[in-house]
Structure formats: structure tokens, C-alpha cells
Design an enzyme around this catalytic site. Structure first.
Site, PDB file in Angstrom:
ATOM      1  N   LYS A   1      31.265  39.810  45.929  1.00  0.00           N
ATOM      2  CA  LYS A   1      32.084  41.010  46.162  1.00  0.00           C
ATOM      3  C   LYS A   1      31.186  42.249  46.336  1.00  0.00           C
ATOM      4  CE  LYS A   1      34.335  40.402  42.262  1.00  0.00           C
ATOM      5  NZ  LYS A   1      33.749  39.154  41.762  1.00  0.00           N
TER       6      LYS A   1
ATOM      7  N   ARG B   1      42.633  42.875  39.077  1.00  0.00           N
ATOM      8  CA  ARG B   1      42.180  41.618  38.476  1.00  0.00           C
ATOM      9  C   ARG B   1      43.305  40.898  37.758  1.00  0.00           C
ATOM     10  NH1 ARG B   1      36.411  42.800  38.083  1.00  0.00           N
ATOM     11  NH2 ARG B   1      35.395  40.962  37.275  1.00  0.00           N
TER      12      ARG B   1
ATOM     13  N   ARG C   1      21.979  41.504  33.957  1.00  0.00           N
ATOM     14  CA  ARG C   1      23.113  42.052  33.212  1.00  0.00           C
ATOM     15  C   ARG C   1      23.374  41.230  31.954  1.00  0.00           C
ATOM     16  NH1 ARG C   1      27.739  42.735  37.776  1.00  0.00           N
ATOM     17  NH2 ARG C   1      28.952  41.802  36.093  1.00  0.00           N
TER      18      ARG C   1
ATOM     19  N   ARG D   1      33.844  34.505  31.349  1.00  0.00           N
ATOM     20  CA  ARG D   1      34.314  35.275  32.516  1.00  0.00           C
ATOM     21  C   ARG D   1      34.991  34.351  33.534  1.00  0.00           C
ATOM     22  NH1 ARG D   1      28.955  37.845  34.328  1.00  0.00           N
ATOM     23  NH2 ARG D   1      30.111  38.663  36.118  1.00  0.00           N
TER      24      ARG D   1
END
Ligand code: AP5
Length: 246
Positions: free
Chosen positions: A43, A118, A187, A198
Site C-alpha cells: 500500500k 480498516r 518498525r 496484525r
């Protein structure tokens, strides 16, 4: 009428010049592109150049949260407790931040969402807010095995947020961003255990949006995002330039 506006917009995208920039004089409505897909689908990779090509801003909820976290705002502190566990940040926090962002003047002609909406409730809140926009949703499809490889090899610039990949898209100099020369890092939420969470959250809370947008006429475009970044970007450009009905 919607198709007509769509065509006017598309003509605006395609005819102005080879770089697909928008001809605002023929657009009556804001043009909103939603890039959807699981963590690591690409994305952010595609939102940045697409924003440059269309001359509209790229709005990443993940990047906005990371900015708040880095300057330690109350919103950032709250979001961090969820992000560190791989969970979604509660809707009220996301929506306030997001709607404040799209109220800014640079969003007048449209924007590209990366990581929003989301959940179905976020999509419904968005619809109420932007009922007059032309919306295109691009779903980036990638298998789980590839996602893990992409995320585990990702390096992100601390300053400008640009993503690299150790194997597929390495920086010119190890550990340094090509664009702003700042330091690249991994990250915290890209670590294996958090990534697992996730992906679960994506399947249970975000994937239902594919069906949600699939039921809306001419909105959803499905893309094979397992191809090379260049090939995927070509498909993304095609998706914003060609109406689904054709
Ligand atoms: P966010 O930052 O949005 O994370 P994400 O959605 O999990 O997506 P990623 O940024 O991990 O992946 P991407 O699809 O952008 O992939 P990329 O292009 O970098 O959100 C973080 C957190 O914030 C969430 O977990 C949540 O807690 C919170 N949050 C955010 N929005 C929220 C919302 N709306 N509601 C509630 N909470 C929210 O690519 C990945 C790697 O692959 C890179 O290294 C790249 O170089 C490489 N790559 C990309 N494409 C290709 C390709 N075609 N071939 C080979 N390599 C590729």
C-alpha cells in the site's frame, strides 16, 4: 450520472499528459483512491508514486500515528499501546485524526488513503463524511508467505517514511534513505509475533471490506500484487484510469 462523472475524471487522468496527472478543470467531485490489502501488500509502496502522478496527497493512517508517536502527543501515546500489540487503534481516535486531515485545503480535489478504512464501521463513517466523492478501491492481493518475507525484509526511513526491502528494493547505501539520507530502521510492529497478530486482525476486521466494497457498483478493483513493484504499479495506474464497466 456517476459513470459520466467517472469518465470525465478518467479523461482528466489520462489525457492531460503521460504522467497521468489530474486535469482538475474536468473534475466535479473529489477523487478518492483507497489502497487496501494486508500488512506488506504494498500500500505504502504504491501510494507515494500514485499521489505524485495524480497530484493529490497520500494519507497513511499508520504514518500519521508514527508521526504522533515520534513527537509524543497524547494521541500518539494512546495509539502506541494498540500498535505495539498489533491491534487496531479505536475508531474514535482514527476518525478524529483522519477527518481533521482531509479537512485541509490540499485535500479539496481528492486524496489517496493507505490503511484506511480498516473496518466496515470506518468505511461507513467515511461514506457519511464524503458522500459526494468519486471513490475507487484497489485491493492488493498477496499470499501470506510473501507478506511475511516482505515485512521481515522491510526497512523504513525514520524521517520521510519511505519503505525499502533488503532484497527486493535495497537502498543505494546500506542503512541510509536514498531520498532524505536519514537512517533506515525496522518498525517495532514488524517483529514476527506482532506481525502474526496484525495478519489475524486483518483477516477478521479488514478483509470483510472486500465484500463490502464489492457490493458497490464500479468501486472495487482487484490487483495481483505478487508481481514486481513496477508491474504492480502499472496495474494500479490502469485501475485508476479505466472504469470497471469497460
Ligand atoms: P500501517 O502502517 O498502515 O501498517 P499496515 O497496514 O500493516 O501496512 P504496512 O505499512 O505494514 O504494509 P504496506 O502494505 O504499506 O506495505 P509496504 O508498501 O511498506 O499501520 C500500522 C498500525 O497502525 C496498524 O497495525 C494499526 O495498529 C494502526 N492503524 C493504522 N491505520 C489504522 C486504522 N485505519 N484503524 C485502526 N488502526 C490503524 O511494502 C512492504 C515491503 O514489501 C516493503 O519492504 C516493500 O519494499 C516491499 N514490497 C512492496 N511491494 C513489493 C513487490 N511488488 N515486490 C517485492 N517487494 C515489495
Amino acid at each position: 450520472m456517476r459513470v459520466l462523472i467517472g469518465w470525465m475524471c478518467i479523461l482528466g487522468v489520462v489525457m492531460t499528459n503521460e504522467s497521468f496527472s489530474l486535469n482538475r478543470s474536468v473534475i466535479e467531485k473529489p477523487f478518492v483512491v483507497i489502497l487496501m490489502g494486508p500488512p506488506g501488500a504494498g500500500k505504502g509502496t504504491h501510494a507515494k508514486p500514485l499521489a505524485a502522478h495524480l497530484s493529490i496527497p497520500h494519507i497513511s493512517t499508520g504514518d500519521l500515528f508514527r508521526e504522533h508517536i515520534s513527537i509524543q502527543t497524547p494521541l500518539g501515546r494512546k495509539a502506541k499501546t494498540y500498535i505495539d500489540q498489533g491491534k487496531l487503534v479505536p475508531d474514535e481516535v482514527v476518525l478524529d485524526m483522519l477527518f481533521a486531515r482531509i479537512s485541509l485545503p490540499d485535500c479539496k480535489h481528492g486524496y489517496i488513503f493507505d490503511g484506511f478504512p480498516r473496518t466496515v464501521s470506518q468505511a461507513q463513517a467515511l461514506e457519511k463524511r464524503i458522500h459526494n466523492a468519486l471513490v475507487i478501491v484497489i485491493n492488493l492481493n498477496v499470499s501470506d508467505a510473501l507478506l511475511v518475507e516482505r515485512i521481515s525484509g522491510r526497512l523504513t526511513c525514520k524521517k520521510c517514511g519511505k519503505s525499502y526491502h533488503k532484497k527486493y528494493d535495497p537502498p543505494l547505501l546500506t542503512g541510509q534513505c536514498d531520498v532524505c539520507k536519514d537512517v533506515l530502521y525496522q518498525r517495532d510492529d514488524d517483529k514476527e509475533e506482532i506481525l502474526k497478530k496484525r495478519l489475524e486482525v486483518y483477516r477478521s476486521q479488514t478483509r470483510p471490506l472486500i465484500e463490502y466494497y464489492g457490493h458497490q457498483k464500479d468501486v472495487l478493483r482487484e490487483i495481483d500484487a505478487t508481481l514486481t513493484p513496477g508491474e504492480v504499479f502499472h496495474l494500479v495506474l490502469h485501475a485508476v484510469a479505466v472504469p470497471a464497466q469497460v
